[in-house]
Design an enzyme around this catalytic site. Structure first.
Site, PDB file in Angstrom:
ATOM      1  CE  LYS A 204      23.265  25.699  27.512  1.00 24.62           C
ATOM      2  NZ  LYS A 204      22.852  26.574  28.606  1.00 24.62           N
ATOM      3  NE  ARG A 206      21.388  22.520  29.523  1.00 27.32           N
ATOM      4  CZ  ARG A 206      21.758  23.283  30.545  1.00 27.32           C
ATOM      5  NH1 ARG A 206      22.362  22.733  31.583  1.00 27.32           N
ATOM      6  NH2 ARG A 206      21.532  24.584  30.534  1.00 27.32           N
TER       7      ARG A 206
END
Length: 339
Positions: A204, A206
């Site tokens: 992921k 951010r």
């Protein structure tokens, strides 16, 4: 080291049901009653914390059971004040049993002009007179080095492994363990090794704190039963997005095993309405009524492993033996269903 005296427990207000369960487990293991110290931990009208003990603790081996969960500052202060009261009452040794160690996510300077709050909390604990810490699944293992006293960090992985092997016993060959981020790969790899499964990673990126901009899956999850594993579920945003991504990649179903259910704000609603088939938490943080009522959330007990660890510390025997499933299986007898 030989046992100094009988082990004595005192609990704050963070998670009294867990403290009571630990006392019951210790009574069962020892064949002798173990109860929580008769004490009061209350607040004055201005919310100052006050502790008073109604039993003699001089020369006793004391274990203070207190998670530093929400409200983190209040629960931390309760822990420190209980420790100070015990020290001033001439307890022989004070061990802090902190199933969930708050402030652990602030274990380094993430950018300029920020604190390392986990180190500050470690300093406060030592200065309060605590001589040993027992905790469960620290967010970062290096926090043990923030203390100048012994720290025993237990792991939820063997307990999760036993539950996975029971819940998915008919289809373990299709299970794959998934880390919801790159930082948690070590934790996921440990569970995968214990149950003999493959490993995948959700990578992921951010855009800002708490905001996930993009996620990709590293590994083959199509047609597999995915088991995500992590140490903390706070608002459940990342967990739910990762579940949606795994399902879009062809996963058969997605389950999650989380050591500490912080479950802030909309977390329970998000989990209830998500693609997650189940979320399994431990009771290191006292589950709310909403958590207990959620159809797809289960709670595993930590009292068996914590009670045995306390007894091992008290008797001067190995705590690391509790890292293995073979050691924990008899301790957790009856917790997992038997055919």
């Amino acid at each position: 080291m030989p046992a100094m005296s009988e082990p004595k427990l005192i609990a704050g207000n963070a998670n009294r049901p867990l403290a009571q369960a630990i006392a019951r487990r210790m009574s069962l293991h020892r064949g002798a009653p173990v109860s929580l110290l008769d004490a009061r931990v209350e607040r004055f009208n201005d919310q100052e914390i006050f502790v008073e003990m109604y039993e003699n603790v001089r020369g006793e081996d004391m274990f203070v059971i207190q998670s530093t969960s929400n409200p983190a500052n209040d629960n931390l202060m309760e822990l420190l004040i209980m420790a100070d009261a015990l020290r001033r009452s001439s307890a022989a040794r004070i061990t802090a049993v902190i199933p969930y160690f708050g402030y652990a996510r602030q274990d380094r300077r993430s950018r300029a002009r920020t604190p390392i709050s986990a180190k500050l909390v470690a300093n406060l604990i030592v200065e309060a007179g605590i001589e040993r810490v027992l905790t469960l699944d620290l967010h970062a293992a290096q926090i043990q080095g923030f203390f100048d006293i012994p720290v025993d960090n237990l792991y939820a992985a063997p307990v999760f492994a036993m539950d996975v092997q029971h819940q998915f016993r008919d289809r373990l060959n299709e299970v794959i363990v998934v880390s919801p981020d790159v930082g948690g790969v070590g934790r996921a790899r440990e569970l995968a090794k214990r149950i003999g499964s493959g490993l995948a990673i959700v990578d992921k990126r951010r855009s800002s704190p708490g905001e996930v901009a993009d996620m990709t899956v590293i590994g083959e999850v199509a047609g597999r039963t995915c088991i995500m594993v992590d140490d903390i579920c706070d608002t459940a945003g990342t967990l739910v997005k990762a579940s949606d991504l795994l399902m879009s990649e062809g996963a058969k179903e997605v389950h999650a095993y989380i050591s500490h259910g912080v479950m802030s704000g909309p977390a329970v609603e998000r989990i209830t309405n998500s693609t997650l088939k189940s979320l399994v938490l431990t009771d290191s943080i006292a589950p709310t009524e909403a958590v207990r009522a959620a159809a797809n959330i289960r709670v595993l007990p930590t009292a068996p492993i914590l009670a045995q660890a306390i007894l091992n510390i008290w008797s001067g025997t190995s705590v690391s033996s509790l890292f293995e499933v073979d050691t924990l299986m008899p301790i957790y007898e009856g917790v997992f269903g038997r055919d």
